[in-house]
Design a protein around this motif. Structure first.
Motif, PDB file in Angstrom:
ATOM      1  N   UNK A  22       0.823  -1.237   0.078  1.00 24.30           N
ATOM      2  CA  UNK A  22       0.076  -0.142  -0.027  1.00 24.30           C
ATOM      3  C   UNK A  22       0.754   1.113  -0.053  1.00 24.30           C
ATOM      4  N   UNK A  23       1.969   1.057   0.739  1.00 30.02           N
ATOM      5  CA  UNK A  23       2.951   2.389   0.692  1.00 30.02           C
ATOM      6  C   UNK A  23       3.419   2.765  -0.712  1.00 30.02           C
ATOM      7  N   UNK A  24       3.622   1.409  -1.179  1.00 31.49           N
ATOM      8  CA  UNK A  24       3.990   1.584  -2.875  1.00 31.49           C
ATOM      9  C   UNK A  24       2.949   2.241  -3.587  1.00 31.49           C
ATOM     10  N   UNK A  25       1.747   2.007  -3.569  1.00 31.21           N
ATOM     11  CA  UNK A  25       0.802   2.261  -4.300  1.00 31.21           C
ATOM     12  C   UNK A  25       0.436   3.701  -4.130  1.00 31.21           C
ATOM     13  N   UNK A  26       0.103   4.004  -2.852  1.00 23.47           N
ATOM     14  CA  UNK A  26      -0.235   5.306  -2.554  1.00 23.47           C
ATOM     15  C   UNK A  26       1.039   6.406  -2.169  1.00 23.47           C
ATOM     16  N   UNK A  27       2.187   6.081  -2.038  1.00 25.07           N
ATOM     17  CA  UNK A  27       3.299   6.941  -1.979  1.00 25.07           C
ATOM     18  C   UNK A  27       3.161   7.923  -0.795  1.00 25.07           C
TER      19      UNK A  27
ATOM     20  N   UNK B 174       2.360   6.540 -11.944  1.00 18.95           N
ATOM     21  CA  UNK B 174       1.255   5.875 -11.284  1.00 18.95           C
ATOM     22  C   UNK B 174       0.777   4.649 -11.809  1.00 18.95           C
ATOM     23  N   UNK B 175       0.675   4.458 -12.914  1.00 17.18           N
ATOM     24  CA  UNK B 175      -0.023   3.228 -13.511  1.00 17.18           C
ATOM     25  C   UNK B 175       1.160   1.905 -13.252  1.00 17.18           C
ATOM     26  N   UNK B 176       2.313   2.314 -13.788  1.00 13.54           N
ATOM     27  CA  UNK B 176       3.155   1.153 -13.498  1.00 13.54           C
ATOM     28  C   UNK B 176       3.481   0.816 -12.101  1.00 13.54           C
ATOM     29  N   UNK B 177       3.283   1.971 -11.030  1.00  9.01           N
ATOM     30  CA  UNK B 177       3.255   1.539  -9.708  1.00  9.01           C
ATOM     31  C   UNK B 177       2.085   0.793  -9.257  1.00  9.01           C
ATOM     32  N   UNK B 178       1.027   0.939  -9.829  1.00  2.35           N
ATOM     33  CA  UNK B 178       0.006   0.430  -9.459  1.00  2.35           C
ATOM     34  C   UNK B 178      -0.268  -1.372  -9.972  1.00  2.35           C
ATOM     35  N   UNK B 179       0.438  -1.549 -11.143  1.00  5.61           N
ATOM     36  CA  UNK B 179       0.334  -2.642 -11.826  1.00  5.61           C
ATOM     37  C   UNK B 179       1.528  -3.589 -11.088  1.00  5.61           C
ATOM     38  N   UNK B 180       2.600  -2.955 -10.700  1.00  4.93           N
ATOM     39  CA  UNK B 180       3.430  -3.434  -9.847  1.00  4.93           C
ATOM     40  C   UNK B 180       3.003  -4.032  -8.383  1.00  4.93           C
ATOM     41  N   UNK B 181       2.176  -3.119  -7.590  1.00  2.00           N
ATOM     42  CA  UNK B 181       1.754  -3.379  -6.476  1.00  2.00           C
ATOM     43  C   UNK B 181       0.582  -4.544  -6.699  1.00  2.00           C
ATOM     44  N   UNK B 182      -0.350  -4.454  -7.599  1.00  2.00           N
ATOM     45  CA  UNK B 182      -1.262  -5.273  -8.072  1.00  2.00           C
ATOM     46  C   UNK B 182      -0.850  -6.896  -8.364  1.00  2.00           C
ATOM     47  N   UNK B 183       0.093  -6.846  -8.856  1.00  2.00           N
ATOM     48  CA  UNK B 183       0.643  -8.121  -9.439  1.00  2.00           C
ATOM     49  C   UNK B 183       1.462  -8.888  -8.239  1.00  2.00           C
ATOM     50  N   UNK B 184       2.183  -7.997  -7.284  1.00  4.72           N
ATOM     51  CA  UNK B 184       3.005  -8.391  -6.271  1.00  4.72           C
ATOM     52  C   UNK B 184       1.587  -9.029  -5.167  1.00  4.72           C
TER      53      UNK B 184
ATOM     54  N   UNK C  10       1.619 -15.966 -11.934  1.00  2.00           N
ATOM     55  CA  UNK C  10       1.592 -14.689 -10.778  1.00  2.00           C
ATOM     56  C   UNK C  10       3.216 -14.055 -10.912  1.00  2.00           C
ATOM     57  N   UNK C  11       4.102 -15.055 -10.845  1.00  2.00           N
ATOM     58  CA  UNK C  11       5.512 -14.759 -10.906  1.00  2.00           C
ATOM     59  C   UNK C  11       5.783 -14.084 -12.198  1.00  2.00           C
ATOM     60  N   UNK C  12       5.227 -14.544 -13.188  1.00  2.00           N
ATOM     61  CA  UNK C  12       5.500 -13.841 -14.745  1.00  2.00           C
ATOM     62  C   UNK C  12       5.107 -12.409 -14.498  1.00  2.00           C
ATOM     63  N   UNK C  13       3.858 -12.448 -14.018  1.00  2.00           N
ATOM     64  CA  UNK C  13       3.272 -10.929 -14.143  1.00  2.00           C
ATOM     65  C   UNK C  13       3.947  -9.958 -13.213  1.00  2.00           C
ATOM     66  N   UNK C  14       4.229 -10.496 -11.891  1.00  2.00           N
ATOM     67  CA  UNK C  14       5.198  -9.498 -11.268  1.00  2.00           C
ATOM     68  C   UNK C  14       6.558  -9.086 -11.820  1.00  2.00           C
ATOM     69  N   UNK C  15       7.128 -10.055 -12.649  1.00  2.00           N
ATOM     70  CA  UNK C  15       8.378  -9.836 -13.300  1.00  2.00           C
ATOM     71  C   UNK C  15       8.122  -8.977 -14.170  1.00  2.00           C
ATOM     72  N   UNK C  16       6.976  -9.136 -15.056  1.00  2.00           N
ATOM     73  CA  UNK C  16       6.801  -8.129 -16.157  1.00  2.00           C
ATOM     74  C   UNK C  16       6.587  -7.086 -15.707  1.00  2.00           C
ATOM     75  N   UNK C  17       5.745  -6.837 -14.653  1.00  2.00           N
ATOM     76  CA  UNK C  17       5.628  -5.158 -14.220  1.00  2.00           C
ATOM     77  C   UNK C  17       6.946  -4.553 -13.578  1.00  2.00           C
ATOM     78  N   UNK C  18       7.873  -5.486 -13.044  1.00  2.00           N
ATOM     79  CA  UNK C  18       8.909  -4.771 -12.634  1.00  2.00           C
ATOM     80  C   UNK C  18       9.835  -4.365 -13.674  1.00  2.00           C
ATOM     81  N   UNK C  19       9.943  -5.283 -14.728  1.00  2.00           N
ATOM     82  CA  UNK C  19      10.770  -4.801 -15.895  1.00  2.00           C
ATOM     83  C   UNK C  19      10.232  -3.700 -16.798  1.00  2.00           C
TER      84      UNK C  19
END
Length: 220
Positions: free
Chosen positions: A13-18, A29-39, A62-71
């Motif tokens: 949540x800290x990541x999402x809302x900064x 914000x979009x990239x951050x929310x996608x990473x938070x959601x996949x995490x 789900x690991x592939x999703x969080x990997x993709x969002x981080x990349x």
């Protein structure tokens, strides 16, 4: 254990809302929310598949999703520095490092090399040993189930030698071997078998890593 997982969610949540930081641009914000959601999805999958360990098979998507969002974050010229290195806690980077180190130490990528036939054969051999344990009088298990157990152990060692002994298989073998060696006192764990124990221990320590990461964040 529940407190540790709750602390991870607070970190996400800290990541999402900064909290406490400057307002993010729309792209960031979009990239951050996608990473938070996949995490969150990956973490939920880990929590549901840690005992027995089925993370490599059940959590690969789900690991592939969080990997993709981080990349995607690392490849963003406008957002990578802001999202990864601008806060003291570095929650996003720490979370990803924890995910990646856990996935790698569990040898989950090696499971992708298993064919359906090999996986089913291991499961069937495991079930044969467990069935023998459950249907044989305690005093005769060591003698009656020895062939089934040796067949399973040799199969696991072959998979381990060929690089296919991911945490899912290792945890299953470790549980069966514990029953054989400790519960029924039929023998001792061989020294070369110890990596199985350390691999499954590494998976169980993931929530502790998250707790430490959250505890170091002043914002959280």
């Amino acid at each position: 254990m529940g407190r540790l997982w709750a602390c991870l969610i607070v970190s996400v949540l800290c990541v999402v809302y900064g909290f406490g930081g400057a307002k993010l641009e729309a792209e960031c914000k979009t990239l951050q929310q996608k990473f938070a959601s996949s995490s969150t999805q990956f973490t939920n999958c880990l929590g549901k598949n840690t005992k027995p360990v089925h993370i490599c098979v059940n959590c690969v998507d789900t690991f592939k999703n969080v990997n993709s969002s981080f990349v995607n974050i690392t490849q963003s010229a406008n957002c990578s520095e802001t999202l990864l290195d601008s806060d003291n806690a570095m929650v996003t980077r720490r979370l990803w490092d924890a995910y990646y180190n856990m996935w790698s130490s569990a040898l989950c990528d090696s499971c992708s090399g298993l064919t359906v036939d090999i996986a089913e054969n291991f499961i069937n051999k495991t079930n044969e040993v467990v069935h023998c344990f459950e249907t044989t009088p305690h005093r005769t298990i060591c003698q009656k189930c020895n062939n089934e157990y040796d067949t399973l152990l040799n199969l696991f060692k072959t998979l381990q030698r060929d690089g296919f002994a991911c945490a899912d298989l290792a945890d299953s073998m470790n549980s069966t071997s514990h029953s054989w060696s400790v519960s029924y006192n039929c023998g001792h764990l061989p020294l070369e078998y110890l990596p199985v124990l350390t691999m499954t221990l590494g998976v169980s320590l993931v929530p502790v890593i998250f707790y430490l990461a959250c505890g170091s964040s002043a914002d959280c």
